[in-house]
Design a protein around this motif. Structure first.
Motif, PDB file in Angstrom:
ATOM      1  N   THR A   1      37.813  48.941  25.152  1.00  7.19           N
ATOM      2  CA  THR A   1      39.190  48.904  25.634  1.00  7.19           C
ATOM      3  C   THR A   1      39.324  49.669  26.940  1.00  7.19           C
TER       4      THR A   1
ATOM      5  N   GLN B   1      37.840  47.579  29.765  1.00  6.68           N
ATOM      6  CA  GLN B   1      38.731  46.484  30.163  1.00  6.68           C
ATOM      7  C   GLN B   1      39.895  47.009  30.983  1.00  6.68           C
ATOM      8  N   THR B   2      40.442  48.154  30.599  1.00  9.04           N
ATOM      9  CA  THR B   2      41.551  48.744  31.347  1.00  9.04           C
ATOM     10  C   THR B   2      41.091  49.147  32.740  1.00  9.04           C
TER      11      THR B   2
ATOM     12  N   ALA C   1      38.599  47.829  34.427  1.00  9.93           N
ATOM     13  CA  ALA C   1      38.325  46.614  35.195  1.00  9.93           C
ATOM     14  C   ALA C   1      39.618  46.013  35.731  1.00  9.93           C
ATOM     15  N   ARG C   2      40.674  46.039  34.912  1.00  6.89           N
ATOM     16  CA  ARG C   2      41.965  45.533  35.385  1.00  6.89           C
ATOM     17  C   ARG C   2      42.508  46.390  36.520  1.00  6.89           C
ATOM     18  N   ALA C   3      42.339  47.697  36.411  1.00  5.74           N
ATOM     19  CA  ALA C   3      42.833  48.592  37.455  1.00  5.74           C
ATOM     20  C   ALA C   3      42.029  48.409  38.742  1.00  5.74           C
TER      21      ALA C   3
ATOM     22  N   ALA D   1      40.559  45.655  39.681  1.00  3.71           N
ATOM     23  CA  ALA D   1      40.827  44.321  40.235  1.00  3.71           C
ATOM     24  C   ALA D   1      42.070  44.323  41.100  1.00  3.71           C
TER      25      ALA D   1
ATOM     26  N   ALA E   1      46.020  46.740  41.360  1.00  6.24           N
ATOM     27  CA  ALA E   1      47.132  47.279  40.598  1.00  6.24           C
ATOM     28  C   ALA E   1      48.312  46.315  40.569  1.00  6.24           C
TER      29      ALA E   1
ATOM     30  N   ARG F   1      50.477  43.145  39.915  1.00  5.50           N
ATOM     31  CA  ARG F   1      50.514  42.119  38.882  1.00  5.50           C
ATOM     32  C   ARG F   1      50.410  40.743  39.526  1.00  5.50           C
TER      33      ARG F   1
END
Length: 82
Positions: free
Chosen positions: A31, A34-35, A37-39, A41, A43, A45
Motif C-alpha cells: 500500500t 502504491q501511494t 508511486a501515485r505521488a 506520478a 500530485a 488529479r
C-alpha cells in the motif's frame, strides 16, 4: 462492521502470530509503495471527464406537446418512441 470486529481474519488454516504479522507488513508495504508511486506520478488529479449539463432544467419540458394523430397514433401516445 463494528469497531470490535477484526479488520483481518484468517478463514482457513492455522496461522501463527508471526505469519499474520508478516502478512500485515507485506500488505502495508504494498500500500505504501502504491501511494508513493501515485505521488511520484504527479500530485495533480486527472482531469474530470467532460459532461454535458443535464436537460432536466429545460423549461420546454413543462410545456404540453400535442397528441400524435394519424394511423398508429394511439401507439405513439401510449408508447413514446415506439
Amino acid at each position: 462492521m463494528t469497531s470490535r470486529e477484526p479488520y483481518l481474519s484468517i478463514v482457513r488454516g492455522d496461522a501463527t502470530p508471526e505469519e499474520t504479522a508478516a502478512l500485515v507488513a507485506a500488505l502495508a508495504a504494498q500500500t505504501a509503495a502504491q501511494t508513493a508511486a501515485r505521488a511520484a506520478a504527479g500530485a495533480a488529479r486527472p482531469p474530470a471527464p467532460q459532461t454535458r449539463p443535464g436537460n432536466w432544467r429545460n423549461p420546454a419540458h413543462r410545456l404540453r406537446v400535442g397528441l400524435p394523430h394519424g394511423p398508429g397514433a394511439w401507439r405513439g401516445a401510449v408508447f413514446p418512441g415506439g
